[in-house]
Design a protein around this motif. Structure first.
Motif, PDB file in Angstrom:
ATOM      1  N   TYR A   1     -23.240  -5.004   1.737  1.00 58.82           N
ATOM      2  CA  TYR A   1     -22.826  -5.001   3.138  1.00 58.82           C
ATOM      3  C   TYR A   1     -23.869  -4.369   4.050  1.00 58.82           C
ATOM      4  CZ  TYR A   1     -18.443  -6.210   1.011  1.00 58.82           C
ATOM      5  OH  TYR A   1     -17.476  -6.849   0.284  1.00 58.82           O
ATOM      6  N   LYS A   2     -24.816  -3.642   3.475  1.00 61.66           N
ATOM      7  CA  LYS A   2     -25.857  -3.015   4.279  1.00 61.66           C
ATOM      8  C   LYS A   2     -26.828  -4.066   4.814  1.00 61.66           C
ATOM      9  CE  LYS A   2     -27.314   1.038   5.607  1.00 61.66           C
ATOM     10  NZ  LYS A   2     -26.512   1.892   6.438  1.00 61.66           N
TER      11      LYS A   2
ATOM     12  N   THR B   1     -26.097  -6.990   6.013  1.00 64.56           N
ATOM     13  CA  THR B   1     -25.484  -7.866   6.992  1.00 64.56           C
ATOM     14  C   THR B   1     -26.092  -7.632   8.372  1.00 64.56           C
ATOM     15  OG1 THR B   1     -23.397  -8.596   7.952  1.00 64.56           O
ATOM     16  CG2 THR B   1     -23.588  -6.262   7.471  1.00 64.56           C
TER      17      THR B   1
ATOM     18  N   ILE C   1     -12.813  -8.482   3.088  1.00 63.35           N
ATOM     19  CA  ILE C   1     -13.988  -7.604   3.017  1.00 63.35           C
ATOM     20  C   ILE C   1     -13.543  -6.166   2.783  1.00 63.35           C
ATOM     21  CG2 ILE C   1     -15.897  -6.634   4.360  1.00 63.35           C
ATOM     22  CD1 ILE C   1     -16.136  -9.424   5.693  1.00 63.35           C
TER      23      ILE C   1
ATOM     24  N   MET D   1     -14.656  -3.830  -0.316  1.00 66.86           N
ATOM     25  CA  MET D   1     -15.322  -2.552  -0.105  1.00 66.86           C
ATOM     26  C   MET D   1     -14.537  -1.415  -0.761  1.00 66.86           C
ATOM     27  SD  MET D   1     -16.602  -2.981   3.830  1.00 66.86           S
ATOM     28  CE  MET D   1     -17.579  -1.504   3.965  1.00 66.86           C
TER      29      MET D   1
ATOM     30  N   TYR E   1     -20.640   4.673   2.483  1.00 64.06           N
ATOM     31  CA  TYR E   1     -19.607   3.725   2.893  1.00 64.06           C
ATOM     32  C   TYR E   1     -19.115   4.002   4.312  1.00 64.06           C
ATOM     33  CZ  TYR E   1     -19.311   1.176  -1.437  1.00 64.06           C
ATOM     34  OH  TYR E   1     -19.598   0.349  -2.491  1.00 64.06           O
TER      35      TYR E   1
ATOM     36  N   LEU F   1     -21.445   2.204   6.879  1.00 64.58           N
ATOM     37  CA  LEU F   1     -21.462   0.740   6.903  1.00 64.58           C
ATOM     38  C   LEU F   1     -20.703   0.213   8.111  1.00 64.58           C
ATOM     39  CD1 LEU F   1     -20.740  -0.134   3.166  1.00 64.58           C
ATOM     40  CD2 LEU F   1     -22.907  -0.332   4.367  1.00 64.58           C
TER      41      LEU F   1
ATOM     42  N   PRO G   1     -15.241  -3.616   8.497  1.00 62.86           N
ATOM     43  CA  PRO G   1     -14.965  -4.973   8.002  1.00 62.86           C
ATOM     44  C   PRO G   1     -14.732  -5.997   9.109  1.00 62.86           C
ATOM     45  CG  PRO G   1     -13.754  -3.374   6.702  1.00 62.86           C
ATOM     46  CD  PRO G   1     -14.388  -2.624   7.841  1.00 62.86           C
TER      47      PRO G   1
ATOM     48  N   ILE H   1     -18.109  -7.084  10.401  1.00 65.60           N
ATOM     49  CA  ILE H   1     -18.781  -7.940   9.418  1.00 65.60           C
ATOM     50  C   ILE H   1     -18.169  -9.339   9.445  1.00 65.60           C
ATOM     51  CG2 ILE H   1     -19.252  -8.309   6.968  1.00 65.60           C
ATOM     52  CD1 ILE H   1     -19.261  -5.242   6.658  1.00 65.60           C
TER      53      ILE H   1
ATOM     54  N   GLU I   1     -19.955 -12.875  10.365  1.00 62.64           N
ATOM     55  CA  GLU I   1     -19.944 -14.004   9.437  1.00 62.64           C
ATOM     56  C   GLU I   1     -19.379 -15.251  10.114  1.00 62.64           C
ATOM     57  OE1 GLU I   1     -17.774 -12.931   5.937  1.00 62.64           O
ATOM     58  OE2 GLU I   1     -19.409 -11.714   5.139  1.00 62.64           O
TER      59      GLU I   1
END
Length: 111
Positions: A3-4, A6, A41, A45, A79, A82, A85, A88, A92
């Motif tokens: 996830y880093k 992204t 997500i 995670m 975490y 990050l 979610p 992210i 996406e």
């Protein structure tokens, strides 16, 4: 998934929902698609974090024996830094990396 790597921003940004909803034709359906992906997500995670923290779990949990574990704290901080979610999932969706379909619409189109 890493996830880093992204392209998602770390902070919330305003989005043009009309532009985002062009694929579905409905703002609420777009929000639902993004929300479902964000839940997926978040689950991934959480599973990854629990798996990494499980290595540090002790079998005997006494209040006297609980001590801070430096590696465990570093993993937790990683975490925390990050993107969330939801951010992210939105990124996406914008990058067309999310596959979605609406069976109700497909059924109406077949009739």
């Amino acid at each position: 998934m890493d996830y880093k790597k992204t392209n998602a921003p770390l902070n919330t940004q305003p989005r043009d929902m009309i532009e985002l909803s062009q694929d579905t034709g409905n703002i609420y359906e777009t929000v639902c698609v993004i929300a479902r992906r964000a839940n997926q997500i978040a689950g991934e995670m959480k599973h990854d974090l629990e798996k990494k923290l499980q290595e540090f779990a002790t079998l005997n949990d006494n209040l006297e024996e609980i001590s801070e574990n430096r590696e465990q704290i570093e993993i937790s901080r990683y975490y925390e830094k990050l993107p969330k979610p939801t951010l992210i999932a939105t990124q996406e969706y914008i990058e067309k990396k999310v596959y979605f379909r609406n069976p109700a619409k497909e059924k109406r189109n077949m009739d």
